[in-house]
Write a protein that holds these residues in place. Structure first.
Motif, PDB file in Angstrom:
ATOM      1  N   UNK A 180       0.838  -1.208   0.000  1.00  0.00           N
ATOM      2  CA  UNK A 180       0.000   0.000   0.000  1.00  0.00           C
ATOM      3  C   UNK A 180       0.868   1.251   0.000  1.00  0.00           C
ATOM      4  N   UNK A 181       1.930   1.248   0.798  1.00  0.00           N
ATOM      5  CA  UNK A 181       2.813   2.406   0.865  1.00  0.00           C
ATOM      6  C   UNK A 181       3.531   2.625  -0.467  1.00  0.00           C
ATOM      7  N   UNK A 182       3.894   1.543  -1.140  1.00  0.00           N
ATOM      8  CA  UNK A 182       4.534   1.662  -2.453  1.00  0.00           C
ATOM      9  C   UNK A 182       3.586   2.318  -3.453  1.00  0.00           C
ATOM     10  N   UNK A 183       2.313   1.928  -3.402  1.00  0.00           N
ATOM     11  CA  UNK A 183       1.317   2.524  -4.293  1.00  0.00           C
ATOM     12  C   UNK A 183       1.114   4.002  -3.985  1.00  0.00           C
ATOM     13  N   UNK A 184       1.116   4.344  -2.679  1.00  0.00           N
ATOM     14  CA  UNK A 184       0.956   5.749  -2.306  1.00  0.00           C
ATOM     15  C   UNK A 184       2.168   6.570  -2.734  1.00  0.00           C
ATOM     16  N   UNK A 185       3.364   5.974  -2.635  1.00  0.00           N
ATOM     17  CA  UNK A 185       4.579   6.671  -3.068  1.00  0.00           C
ATOM     18  C   UNK A 185       4.547   6.958  -4.570  1.00  0.00           C
ATOM     19  N   UNK A 186       3.807   6.117  -5.304  1.00  0.00           N
ATOM     20  CA  UNK A 186       3.674   6.304  -6.749  1.00  0.00           C
ATOM     21  C   UNK A 186       2.550   7.275  -7.106  1.00  0.00           C
ATOM     22  N   UNK A 187       1.899   7.833  -6.074  1.00  0.00           N
ATOM     23  CA  UNK A 187       0.877   8.843  -6.324  1.00  0.00           C
ATOM     24  C   UNK A 187      -0.556   8.408  -6.096  1.00  0.00           C
ATOM     25  N   UNK A 188      -0.782   7.139  -5.730  1.00  0.00           N
ATOM     26  CA  UNK A 188      -2.146   6.656  -5.505  1.00  0.00           C
ATOM     27  C   UNK A 188      -2.635   7.073  -4.119  1.00  0.00           C
TER      28      UNK A 188
END
Length: 276
Positions: A180-188
């Motif tokens: 989830x954190x990886x997705x948020x780091x990508x802008x999600x």
């Protein structure tokens, strides 16, 4: 210091049914209603608050998001004493509180959208991987010091199985958190998966509080909340770490309720992730 004005006496899990009303009066809204379970409202300078600005259409469409100065005339804060003896949560009564229109966040009637966005981040944070890992380590340390038969409690297969089951759940949750954190780091933005993080994270926290009680044993029975207060200088009943066991257990019954009950989160997962 900020506090959050979402839940009401008649609107907790069904937040869209909130009744705190804000009526436009020139350059101000006049707000009347009540909020509850408001954490640390007694210390807060400001509250971000959901209010009803319209009763037309869908319930969610009449909700707005305003910022309220906690020193405003008409605000009364009353503490709610919790099972562990603490006073961290409060009732907040709003009687003809005048809030400048400039304190409206975004558009009128869009408060539900903004609140859901913030709750996604809040629920993601409830996974608390680091804190749970530290507590599991502490529980094992305590169990290793508790005599049982010819060994210690940590040598007991049933206790070790319970600790291992929690650790397995924690490792699986950590994997999902990292995704989830990886997705948020990508802008999600946080999606419905934050509901799963909230469910599993709080279940692990409660399981750890129960395992701690088991590890402490009979010394967890005395309930002395004063022992946790600054300046307490009396002799502890049993080991020093035992004093917090019962208050911690009682306090953590709340984790499956705040931020949206786990039952509601399961409905979100079923609908938004599983398509049921």
């Amino acid at each position: 210091w900020w506090c959050q004005g979402y839940s009401e006496p008649g609107a907790g899990s069904d937040l869209a049914s909130l009744k705190t009303k804000a009526v436009r009066d020139g350059d101000h809204y006049v707000v009347n209603g009540a909020k509850t379970w408001t954490t640390y409202a007694q210390f807060a300078d400001m509250m971000f608050c959901l209010v009803r600005t319209s009763s037309e259409g869908k319930r969610q469409e009449g909700i707005s998001f305003v910022l309220m100065d906690m020193k405003s005339k008409g605000i009364t804060v009353k503490p709610i004493r919790t099972m562990d003896g603490g006073e961290e949560i409060n009732e907040v009564f709003l009687d003809d509180v005048r809030v400048p229109v400039e304190n409206l966040i975004g558009e009128e009637g869009k408060g539900w959208t903004y609140a859901k966005f913030l709750l996604g981040y809040e629920r993601t944070g409830m996974a608390t991987i680091g804190r749970s890992r530290r507590q599991l380590k502490e529980v094992r340390k305590i169990a290793a010091s508790e005599p049982l038969g010819e060994g210690t409690l940590l040598d007991d297969p049933k206790f070790r199985e319970k600790a291992a089951a929690i650790e397995i759940d924690l490792l699986a949750l950590e994997s999902l958190v990292l995704q989830v954190l990886a997705e948020q780091s990508a802008g999600a933005n946080p999606g419905p998966e934050s509901s799963f993080l909230k469910i599993k994270g709080t279940e692990i926290q409660q399981a750890l509080s129960e395992l701690l009680l088991e590890a402490v044993g009979n010394y967890a029975h005395p309930f002395v909340p004063e022992a946790l207060e600054h300046g307490w200088n009396e002799e502890p009943i049993g080991p020093a770490y035992a004093a917090a066991a019962a208050p911690h257990y009682f306090n953590y019954r709340k984790t499956s309720i705040y931020g949206g009950t786990n039952e509601i989160q399961k409905n979100i997962v079923a609908k938004m992730i599983l398509g049921l």
